[in-house]
Design a protein around this motif. Structure first.
Motif, PDB file in Angstrom:
ATOM      1  N   THR A 130      -1.831  -0.299   6.473  1.00  0.00           N
ATOM      2  CA  THR A 130      -1.396   1.093   6.253  1.00  0.00           C
ATOM      3  C   THR A 130      -1.791   2.085   6.942  1.00  0.00           C
ATOM      4  O   THR A 130      -1.262   3.016   7.019  1.00  0.00           O
ATOM      5  CB  THR A 130      -2.022   1.242   4.661  1.00  0.00           C
ATOM      6  N   CYS A 131      -2.807   2.050   7.577  1.00  0.00           N
ATOM      7  CA  CYS A 131      -3.426   3.139   8.463  1.00  0.00           C
ATOM      8  C   CYS A 131      -2.865   3.074   9.807  1.00  0.00           C
ATOM      9  O   CYS A 131      -3.142   4.224  10.521  1.00  0.00           O
ATOM     10  CB  CYS A 131      -4.838   3.033   8.534  1.00  0.00           C
TER      11      CYS A 131
ATOM     12  N   ILE B  69       3.726  14.636  -3.968  1.00  0.00           N
ATOM     13  CA  ILE B  69       4.889  13.434  -3.830  1.00  0.00           C
ATOM     14  C   ILE B  69       4.426  12.376  -3.156  1.00  0.00           C
ATOM     15  O   ILE B  69       4.366  12.680  -1.641  1.00  0.00           O
ATOM     16  CB  ILE B  69       6.097  13.679  -4.057  1.00  0.00           C
ATOM     17  N   GLY B  70       4.130  11.133  -3.405  1.00  0.00           N
ATOM     18  CA  GLY B  70       3.559  10.059  -2.680  1.00  0.00           C
ATOM     19  C   GLY B  70       4.890   9.319  -2.065  1.00  0.00           C
ATOM     20  O   GLY B  70       5.659   9.180  -2.877  1.00  0.00           O
ATOM     21  N   VAL B  71       4.850   8.829  -0.819  1.00  0.00           N
ATOM     22  CA  VAL B  71       6.116   8.193  -0.112  1.00  0.00           C
ATOM     23  C   VAL B  71       5.669   6.876   0.846  1.00  0.00           C
ATOM     24  O   VAL B  71       6.496   6.232   1.326  1.00  0.00           O
ATOM     25  CB  VAL B  71       6.958   8.921   0.625  1.00  0.00           C
ATOM     26  N   ASN B  72       4.280   6.633   0.690  1.00  0.00           N
ATOM     27  CA  ASN B  72       4.060   5.432   1.713  1.00  0.00           C
ATOM     28  C   ASN B  72       4.745   4.025   1.127  1.00  0.00           C
ATOM     29  O   ASN B  72       4.321   3.715   0.222  1.00  0.00           O
ATOM     30  CB  ASN B  72       2.681   5.294   1.806  1.00  0.00           C
ATOM     31  N   PRO B  73       5.495   3.576   1.912  1.00  0.00           N
ATOM     32  CA  PRO B  73       6.132   2.252   1.282  1.00  0.00           C
ATOM     33  C   PRO B  73       5.040   1.032   1.386  1.00  0.00           C
ATOM     34  O   PRO B  73       5.433   0.075   0.698  1.00  0.00           O
ATOM     35  CB  PRO B  73       7.253   1.932   2.333  1.00  0.00           C
ATOM     36  N   TYR B  74       4.131   1.187   2.204  1.00  0.00           N
ATOM     37  CA  TYR B  74       3.204  -0.020   2.186  1.00  0.00           C
ATOM     38  C   TYR B  74       2.197  -0.008   1.202  1.00  0.00           C
ATOM     39  O   TYR B  74       1.391  -0.943   0.893  1.00  0.00           O
ATOM     40  CB  TYR B  74       2.471  -0.264   3.700  1.00  0.00           C
ATOM     41  N   VAL B  75       1.904   1.107   0.606  1.00  0.00           N
ATOM     42  CA  VAL B  75       1.012   1.205  -0.642  1.00  0.00           C
ATOM     43  C   VAL B  75       1.753   1.234  -1.663  1.00  0.00           C
ATOM     44  O   VAL B  75       2.541   2.088  -2.327  1.00  0.00           O
ATOM     45  CB  VAL B  75       0.179   2.603  -0.651  1.00  0.00           C
ATOM     46  N   ASP B  76       1.769   0.115  -2.448  1.00  0.00           N
ATOM     47  CA  ASP B  76       2.548  -0.346  -3.540  1.00  0.00           C
ATOM     48  C   ASP B  76       1.805  -0.912  -4.743  1.00  0.00           C
ATOM     49  O   ASP B  76       2.566  -1.642  -5.702  1.00  0.00           O
ATOM     50  CB  ASP B  76       3.660  -1.209  -3.007  1.00  0.00           C
ATOM     51  N   ARG B  77       0.760  -0.484  -4.944  1.00  0.00           N
ATOM     52  CA  ARG B  77      -0.085  -1.103  -5.827  1.00  0.00           C
ATOM     53  C   ARG B  77      -1.139  -0.087  -6.204  1.00  0.00           C
ATOM     54  O   ARG B  77      -1.829   0.527  -5.038  1.00  0.00           O
ATOM     55  CB  ARG B  77      -0.842  -2.472  -5.543  1.00  0.00           C
ATOM     56  N   ILE B  78      -1.826  -0.212  -7.274  1.00  0.00           N
ATOM     57  CA  ILE B  78      -2.987   0.596  -7.625  1.00  0.00           C
ATOM     58  C   ILE B  78      -4.442   0.090  -6.907  1.00  0.00           C
ATOM     59  O   ILE B  78      -4.509  -1.261  -7.103  1.00  0.00           O
ATOM     60  CB  ILE B  78      -3.300   0.825  -8.861  1.00  0.00           C
ATOM     61  N   MET B  79      -4.909   0.730  -6.087  1.00  0.00           N
ATOM     62  CA  MET B  79      -6.267   0.101  -5.311  1.00  0.00           C
ATOM     63  C   MET B  79      -7.451   0.834  -5.917  1.00  0.00           C
ATOM     64  O   MET B  79      -8.470   0.272  -5.620  1.00  0.00           O
ATOM     65  CB  MET B  79      -5.916   0.899  -4.168  1.00  0.00           C
ATOM     66  N   ASN B  80      -7.320   1.484  -6.972  1.00  0.00           N
ATOM     67  CA  ASN B  80      -8.506   2.226  -7.587  1.00  0.00           C
ATOM     68  C   ASN B  80      -9.137   3.168  -6.464  1.00  0.00           C
ATOM     69  O   ASN B  80     -10.447   3.358  -6.370  1.00  0.00           O
ATOM     70  CB  ASN B  80      -9.364   1.242  -8.227  1.00  0.00           C
TER      71      ASN B  80
ATOM     72  N   GLU C  83      -2.808   7.917  -4.318  1.00  0.00           N
ATOM     73  CA  GLU C  83      -2.012   9.254  -4.146  1.00  0.00           C
ATOM     74  C   GLU C  83      -1.000   9.092  -3.162  1.00  0.00           C
ATOM     75  O   GLU C  83       0.034   9.828  -3.161  1.00  0.00           O
ATOM     76  CB  GLU C  83      -2.833  10.357  -3.818  1.00  0.00           C
ATOM     77  N   LYS C  84      -1.023   7.762  -2.444  1.00  0.00           N
ATOM     78  CA  LYS C  84      -0.014   7.937  -1.378  1.00  0.00           C
ATOM     79  C   LYS C  84       1.208   6.798  -1.943  1.00  0.00           C
ATOM     80  O   LYS C  84       2.243   6.678  -1.037  1.00  0.00           O
ATOM     81  CB  LYS C  84      -0.365   7.219  -0.069  1.00  0.00           C
ATOM     82  N   ILE C  85       0.824   6.147  -3.079  1.00  0.00           N
ATOM     83  CA  ILE C  85       1.816   5.392  -3.552  1.00  0.00           C
ATOM     84  C   ILE C  85       3.435   5.724  -3.635  1.00  0.00           C
ATOM     85  O   ILE C  85       3.590   6.731  -4.206  1.00  0.00           O
ATOM     86  CB  ILE C  85       1.505   4.812  -4.889  1.00  0.00           C
TER      87      ILE C  85
ATOM     88  N   ASN D 104      12.988   6.168   0.729  1.00  0.00           N
ATOM     89  CA  ASN D 104      12.992   4.968  -0.129  1.00  0.00           C
ATOM     90  C   ASN D 104      12.364   3.809   0.577  1.00  0.00           C
ATOM     91  O   ASN D 104      12.606   3.666   1.666  1.00  0.00           O
ATOM     92  CB  ASN D 104      14.135   4.560  -0.987  1.00  0.00           C
ATOM     93  N   PRO D 105      11.406   2.865   0.164  1.00  0.00           N
ATOM     94  CA  PRO D 105      10.824   2.073   0.909  1.00  0.00           C
ATOM     95  C   PRO D 105      11.753   1.003   1.944  1.00  0.00           C
ATOM     96  O   PRO D 105      11.218   0.903   2.977  1.00  0.00           O
ATOM     97  CB  PRO D 105      10.236   1.166  -0.138  1.00  0.00           C
TER      98      PRO D 105
END
Length: 380
Positions: free
Chosen positions: A159-160, A283-294, A300-302, A364-365
């Protein structure tokens, strides 16, 4: 031995995110990072770019002791020293590697708040520089995400180092639309919140500051926020975790608040007057962050999420709110989290986490990843 993926991340940060040029001074701030090979990777890349590397290593268990026993005079002296150093820098790398995410949990609120107030000029000066913040793949973060250390490490590097140039282009229509928008409304289970963003800039975040990145942020007109919001993602702040955080706003100010940790919640909200107002909407738009990471740096990028920051506004999008706090809290609009809708000036922009207007479909992802899919990386 330096992990080649860390070298790749360092190269991404130094050459793309910070664009370090010959002769520039770069402060590498290792915040509770114990892996000196990782720090060395960044030193090497700064030198390869012709820059001058400076290193600051902070152990959070030691910093906890300093905050518990320190006086206001000590905090101010430390802040003056750090501020002078940051002023000399052209860019700042902040590598976060907390061994214990609750290390600060038992610091008395009065001491913690005094330290934060003293350090605020240092934070503000850092944010005037070119700066980038990201996580080191620590076991504590993997535990928060419910992942093995190996899986978390792979996820973090992927993701980075994604193709942020491609994301940057796709963000432009959203930023332009936000800058033409007056009224925003967010509707989700338990949530109906309205506010204005008229006259405030929209800032695309495309891998230059935080990694992973992928959001477009602005700020509400300070007194315009009204309604109720129930956040469906857990959130942590100052070492304390909160679930089902619910806030009611009247004329911009939080007038009611509840969670599963009300005593600490109210303690945070009462740090200063600005702590009860919103300093950021994004508004978060990262397509690879698709789950809650806590971990809010990821959450915030989901893609398909929005988030609000209680407290201080960023200088580049200043709605006039000032606070020692900046607490990002995430609301997921995706179907698997209950769904939701986002409206700009009464027009539906996003439904259940997907953009629904033609000019935004590239965010969109499936469009943002394209044919490269999960193998999309920055070319550096």
């Amino acid at each position: 031995m330096i992990d080649p993926r860390m070298t790749r991340l360092a190269r991404t940060v130094i050459t793309y995110s910070l664009n370090v040029r010959p002769g520039e001074k770069v402060l590498i701030s290792a915040l509770d990072v114990k892996d000196m090979n990782a720090v060395s990777a960044f030193v090497e890349e700064v030198h390869a770019a012709g820059g001058l590397a400076f290193v600051d290593i902070t152990d959070y268990s030691v910093l906890r002791k300093l905050q518990i026993g320190g006086t206001d005079a000590q905090f101010e002296a430390e802040a003056a020293y750090k501020l002078a150093r940051v002023k000399e820098m052209d860019a700042v790398v902040q590598m976060l590697g907390e061994e214990n995410v609750a290390e600060y949990a038992d610091i008395p609120a009065e001491r913690r708040n005094a330290y934060l107030r003293a350090m605020r000029p240092v934070t503000e000066e850092t944010h005037r520089k070119r700066w980038t913040l990201f996580n080191y793949p620590a076991k504590s973060y993997a535990q928060l995400a419910g992942m093995s250390t190996e899986a978390y490490t792979d996820f973090l590097f992927r993701t980075c180092t994604m193709d942020y140039r491609r994301m940057s282009e796709a963000m432009k229509p959203l930023a332009a639309l936000m800058e033409r928008t007056d009224r925003v409304r967010v509707v989700a289970p338990g949530t109906d919140l309205s506010f204005s963003i008229k006259g405030l800039p929209a800032i695309p975040c495309d891998g230059k500051v935080n990694l992973p990145d992928g959001e477009v942020f602005t700020a509400p007109v300070r007194e315009s926020v009204n309604g109720m919001i129930v956040f469906n993602a857990p959130t942590s702040y100052r070492g304390h975790r909160f679930n089902r955080l619910s806030l009611t706003f009247r004329d911009g100010r939080v007038v009611e608040a509840s969670s599963d940790n009300d005593a600490k919640l109210l303690e945070i909200l009462d740090v200063d007057d600005g702590a009860r107002y919103v300093g950021e909407f994004a508004i978060g738009v990262n397509p690879y962050v698709d789950r809650i990471m806590n971990d809010v740096g990821f959450d915030e990028k989901i893609s398909g999420s929005v988030h609000f920051a209680l407290g201080n506004a960023y200088e580049e999008c200043d709605n006039g709110n000032e606070s020692a706090n900046h607490w990002d809290i995430v609301l997921l609009l995706r179907t698997e989290h209950g769904g939701g809708e986002l409206y700009f000036d009464d027009a539906l922009i996003m439904k259940d986490g997907r953009f629904v207007v033609d000019e935004l479909l590239d965010l969109n992802p499936e469009r943002l990843t394209g044919e490269e899919g999960a193998a999309a990386f920055v070319r550096v």
